[in-house]
Motif scaffolding. Structure first.
Motif, PDB file in Angstrom:
ATOM      1  N   PRO A  76       0.575  -1.031   0.351  1.00  0.00           N
ATOM      2  CA  PRO A  76      -0.058  -0.097   0.009  1.00  0.00           C
ATOM      3  C   PRO A  76       0.918   1.268  -0.139  1.00  0.00           C
ATOM      4  N   GLU A  77       0.429   1.850  -0.660  1.00  0.00           N
ATOM      5  CA  GLU A  77       0.719   3.603  -0.647  1.00  0.00           C
ATOM      6  C   GLU A  77       1.409   4.053   0.705  1.00  0.00           C
ATOM      7  N   GLY A  78       2.463   3.996   1.833  1.00  0.00           N
ATOM      8  CA  GLY A  78       2.601   4.887   2.381  1.00  0.00           C
ATOM      9  C   GLY A  78       3.909   3.815   2.834  1.00  0.00           C
ATOM     10  N   LYS A  79       3.826   2.673   2.850  1.00  0.00           N
ATOM     11  CA  LYS A  79       4.340   1.835   3.720  1.00  0.00           C
ATOM     12  C   LYS A  79       5.070   0.849   3.098  1.00  0.00           C
ATOM     13  N   ARG A  80       6.029   1.345   1.504  1.00  0.00           N
ATOM     14  CA  ARG A  80       6.464   0.201   0.939  1.00  0.00           C
ATOM     15  C   ARG A  80       7.922   0.348   1.391  1.00  0.00           C
ATOM     16  N   GLY A  81       8.683   1.286   1.796  1.00  0.00           N
ATOM     17  CA  GLY A  81       9.479   1.297   2.325  1.00  0.00           C
ATOM     18  C   GLY A  81       9.795  -0.009   3.708  1.00  0.00           C
ATOM     19  N   PHE A  82       8.620   0.116   4.247  1.00  0.00           N
ATOM     20  CA  PHE A  82       8.445  -1.523   6.175  1.00  0.00           C
ATOM     21  C   PHE A  82       8.770  -2.503   4.368  1.00  0.00           C
ATOM     22  N   TRP A  83       7.334  -2.490   3.882  1.00  0.00           N
ATOM     23  CA  TRP A  83       7.336  -4.004   3.224  1.00  0.00           C
ATOM     24  C   TRP A  83       8.363  -4.581   2.143  1.00  0.00           C
ATOM     25  N   THR A  84       9.304  -3.978   1.151  1.00  0.00           N
ATOM     26  CA  THR A  84      10.425  -4.160   0.478  1.00  0.00           C
ATOM     27  C   THR A  84      11.826  -4.202   1.437  1.00  0.00           C
TER      28      THR A  84
END
Lengths: 524, 74
Positions: A151-159
């Motif tokens: 989801p937008e805004g959580k891409r850094g966390f996910w990847t």
């Protein structure tokens, strides 16, 4: 009722998120495991397949080390990146996993040089190249796949979970190797037991393939494919169109080159420095690195998540700048803490032992000196002098063949040992700052239709070439300061100039030309 | 900011061009002084792999920057 539906939907989303991250991360972790076991077992593999007395085999050994590390990986990035942009992310990074697992498994089955002669190094060399090729295709696929589910805004966390796999893969490799070696004993392990970690890969890959097979295609790619918007020629679009080439160059020079050298310095050069420049004992030096990596690994996720809040650029650039400024002071402390010249020896604790034995036609004199210092540091020097029993044969040997083999081992006391862990940990934190947000940064600067191709190449050139050359160039820089072959180098820290220079240039380029804005992913 | 980006563009271009003779001359000097296999392998890797990547990317990047292609970055 509406609240229940929202809760169920949220639960499903969280569960789906976890599945996507797990499926991608486990596969990438196993690929790193496969790649690292070859490097970790390089000495045994060299003895089994690449005998030094055969020049062609020795050359193949050198090529296998370097070629798979940095020449082949960018080719893998291009080949599989193109495939991923044409047919989809899911099937492509499934293929890379199969190739990597198959090659690793096969290396474990190849008969040694003594059995099939030159075919042995030739086959292993080809399999190692396949490993490099697969690794080149894997990372971009996993990062793209996770990012396109995020989801937008959580891409850094996910990847950032993908970013932990390179470190965890190293852990897994070391763990499996040490366990098997412990179970079988050093002799059996050297004889045939080393094959087990390779063969075990088939099982790990099998599990990972099963998990990945059940995953669906990236939603963005699936949508784009449905709308007929996929690229017909991803390579040409990525590198021939000025607008995209511009971003590839920025990604390479302003981010991945600096990130690559910071990563290699913190994760690999630090170990080599502890063992070779500081002479820290093998087990203690490995434990220092392992603990620092273990404590530091969660910071990949911390900085990945933080990059969602304050931007990727600020964190990556801060990591590079602090690394550039701090490397020499950190390594100076590391060197001084292990430097015996600055310590006071306890004279009556010095012990010398000498042993003479005959092994076949050779005489072996082993001299062991142990010293204890007032700060608790202990030192052991083992000098082995091997020469033929027959004086005529001894006289016929060239001088360099008669040179004694010296091994120095410094064991640090507890306080310095913890301090050393702290110093390595600081470097690992730099690694997590530059590496944690980079997957999200890379996927966001390229359009979906050519994302896999465009992001894979700068990543693998940055890490494989710029980062992969850290050991080679740094060792060379240190050697250049050695006044004579038998004297120590004048500047044992000279090797740091290479990562400092590359990260410095990368910092200037990144700071000037990279935007801190977080871009949305779209299918246009 | 755009002016600084363009000025630095010139610097990257010069660095990219300058690195080619610098590396080749250093390689020739070191190999001539000690023509060992180790030296050959090291300089081959630097000249065949590292130098072209650095030179090509810095020159192309520098020219783009000089032309103002990076004045506005998305």
């Amino acid at each position: 009722m509406a609240q229940n539906v929202t809760n169920v939907s949220h639960t499903e989303e969280v569960s789906s998120t976890r599945r996507v991250i797990a499926a991608s991360s486990v596969g990438t972790l196993i690929e790193w495991y496969d790649f690292y076991i070859f490097g970790t077992l390089a000495k045994i593999i060299s003895e089994q397949f690449f005998p030094k007395d055969n020049p062609t085999a020795a050359l193949l050994a050198t090529l296998a080390t370097f070629a798979a590390g940095f020449v082949i990986r960018p080719f893998g990035a291009l080949f599989f990146g193109r495939l991923g942009d044409l047919i989809g992310r899911k099937y492509t990074f499934l293929v890379t996993l199969v190739i990597m697992g198959g090659s690793t498994f096969a290396i474990g089955l190849v008969p040694g040089y003594k059995t099939i002669g030159f075919f042995a190094p030739a086959i292993v060399f080809i399999l190692r190249l396949l490993q490099g090729l697969a690794l080149g295709g894997e990372y971009g696929g996993a990062a793209t796949y996770v990012a396109e589910h995020s989801p937008e805004g959580k891409r850094g966390f996910w990847t950032s979970f993908i970013q932990t796999t390179a470190t965890l893969g190293l852990f897994l490799a070391l763990g499996v190797i040490l366990t098997v070696r412990q179970m079988l004993g050093v002799e059996t392990f050297t004889d045939w037991g080393w094959r087990i970690p390779f063969i075990l890969s088939a099982l790990l890959v099998g599990v990972s393939i099963f998990i990945r097979m059940r995953m669906s295609e990236s939603p963005l790619f699936a949508k784009m494919k449905k709308e007929g918007k996929t690229s017909a020629n991803p390579l040409a679009e990525s590198f021939k169109q000025k607008d995209n080439l511009k971003m590839v160059l920025i990604a390479l020079l302003g981010a991945t080159a600096g990130q690559g050298v910071v990563w290699y310095t913190g994760q690999f050069y630090a170990l080599s420095f502890l063992q070779n420049a500081c002479n820290i004992e093998f087990v203690q030096s490995n434990i220092i690195i392992s603990i620092a990596l273990l404590i530091g690994t969660p910071f990949f996720i911390v900085f990945g998540a933080l990059s969602d809040k304050i931007g990727r650029k600020y964190i990556m650039m801060a990591g590079m700048l602090i690394a550039v400024i701090a490397y020499r002071p950190i390594y100076t402390i590391m060197y001084n803490d292990a430097n015996l010249k600055t310590k006071e020896v306890i004279e009556d604790k010095t012990v010398n032992k000498m042993k003479y034995e005959v092994k076949g036609t050779d005489s072996l004199i082993t001299s062991v000196t142990t010293k204890l210092y007032t700060d608790g540091t202990s030192f052991k020097e083992t000098v082995k002098h091997k020469f033929p029993v027959d004086p005529a044969l001894k006289a016929a040997l060239p001088k360099d063949k008669l040179k004694p083999e010296t091994k120095k081992e410094v064991t640090l006391p507890q306080a310095l040992y913890y301090k050393m862990i702290g110093l390595v940990l600081i470097q690992v934190i730099f690694v997590t700052m530059v590496y944690g947000p980079i997957a999200a940064f890379l996927v966001e600067i390229f359009p979906t239709r050519i994302r896999y191709t465009s992001m894979s190449l700068p990543y693998h050139i940055g890490n494989g070439v710029f980062g992969g050359l850290v050991p080679l160039i740094s060792t060379r820089l240190v050697e250049a300061t050695r006044p004579a072959a038998d004297l120590p180098p004048a500047d044992p820290l000279a090797g740091l100039w290479y990562p400092i220079l590359i990260a410095g240039v990368s910092f200037v380029i990144g700071s000037l030309y990279i935007s801190n804005k977080t871009n949305n992913l779209d299918v246009e | 900011m755009s002016a600084i980006k363009r000025i630095f563009g010139l610097l990257w271009t010069i660095m990219g061009v300058g690195i080619i003779p610098l590396v080749i001359m250093q390689a020739m000097k070191e190999i001539a002084a000690k023509p060992s296999e180790e030296n050959w392998i090291f300089w081959s890797i630097v000249i065949v792999v590292l130098m072209p990547i650095i030179a090509f990317s810095l020159i192309t990047f520098g020219i783009f920057a000089l032309k103002g292609e990076y004045d506005v970055i998305a």
